[in-house]
Design a protein around this motif. Structure first.
Motif, short mmCIF file in Angstrom:
data_model
loop_
_atom_site.label_atom_id
_atom_site.label_comp_id
_atom_site.label_asym_id
_atom_site.label_seq_id
_atom_site.Cartn_x
_atom_site.Cartn_y
_atom_site.Cartn_z
N TYR A 133 -127.58 147.09 49.98
CA TYR A 133 -126.41 146.86 51.05
C TYR A 133 -126.29 148.25 52.18
N TRP A 140 -127.31 142.86 40.14
CA TRP A 140 -126.44 142.93 41.03
C TRP A 140 -126.19 143.86 41.57
N ARG A 198 -129.28 134.98 39.70
CA ARG A 198 -129.96 135.58 40.72
C ARG A 198 -131.49 136.06 40.43
N VAL A 251 -125.43 137.10 44.04
CA VAL A 251 -125.31 135.36 43.53
C VAL A 251 -124.06 135.75 41.78
N LYS A 263 -131.74 140.37 54.96
CA LYS A 263 -130.33 139.90 54.54
C LYS A 263 -129.88 138.79 53.06
N ASP A 264 -131.74 137.98 53.80
CA ASP A 264 -131.81 137.13 52.25
C ASP A 264 -132.86 137.43 51.00
N LEU A 284 -119.28 138.42 50.78
CA LEU A 284 -120.79 139.10 51.65
C LEU A 284 -120.61 138.67 52.83
N LYS A 285 -121.04 139.33 53.50
CA LYS A 285 -120.71 139.79 55.18
C LYS A 285 -121.44 140.26 55.89
N PHE A 286 -122.16 140.79 56.46
CA PHE A 286 -123.20 141.00 57.29
C PHE A 286 -122.80 141.46 58.63
N SER A 344 -128.77 138.89 49.94
CA SER A 344 -128.38 137.14 49.56
C SER A 344 -128.77 136.84 48.01
N GLN A 345 -130.05 136.86 47.88
CA GLN A 345 -130.59 136.42 46.56
C GLN A 345 -129.92 136.68 45.51
#
Length: 172
Positions: free
Chosen positions: A95, A88, A148, A142, A134-135, A121-123, A138-139
């Motif tokens: 990010y 995490w 994760r 979680v 971003k992928d 979570l916002k991009f 995002s993985q």
């Protein structure tokens, strides 16, 4: 390694993942991965510092520790956590390298807590970040820790493979 580092910071992500795989293999969770605890050596190599919050993983942990912006939901909620807390934090770091701020940062601590727990979570549209990046993020970010992206899979992710120097050293 304070503040945003842009794309050059990303060269360190694979190196950091490998260092965490080593730590986790020794049953050590760092639990406080953030820019302030990463050092760059004379040859451009990455070093993890400040193991003050680290623990052996023989017992699952419930301690609230680390820096709020980097804490995963399970630590914010003080439920059991394991080595996936470092995944995490590495996602948060990715990010921040890209956008210059942690993803769940808010004016009030209570809002940051809420955003973490909800994985709000916002991009942002700027800077433009690839769908692949971003992928990956995002993985990693979680809520269900078992879902994760494992660190060894992170090293195989297309975005890491395309952008990280195999040595983990940024060559500018």
């Amino acid at each position: 390694m304070h503040g945003t580092m842009g794309m050059e910071g990303l060269a360190y992500v694979a190196s950091l993942a490998r260092a965490l795989i080593y730590c986790h293999g020794k049953h050590v969770i760092h639990r406080d991965i953030k820019p302030e605890n990463l050092l760059i050596g004379a040859q451009g190599e990455l070093k993890i510092a400040d193991f003050g919050w680290s623990v052996h993983t023989f017992n699952r942990r419930r301690t609230m520790c680390g820096t709020l912006d980097y804490l995963p939901p399970e630590m914010v909620e003080s439920v059991e956590h394991d080595a996936s807390v470092d995944i995490w934090s590495l996602g948060i770091l990715c990010y921040e390298f890209l956008y210059g701020v942690p993803p769940f940062e808010a004016m009030e601590h209570s809002d940051t807590y809420r955003r973490i727990v909800q994985v709000d979570l916002k991009f942002p549209p700027k800077p433009i970040v690839s769908a692949s990046a971003k992928d990956l993020i995002s993985q990693m970010l979680v809520k269900e820790s078992a879902q994760r992206l494992p660190l060894h899979k992170l090293l195989e992710h297309p975005w890491i493979v395309q952008n990280a120097d195999p040595s983990g050293i940024y060559r500018g």
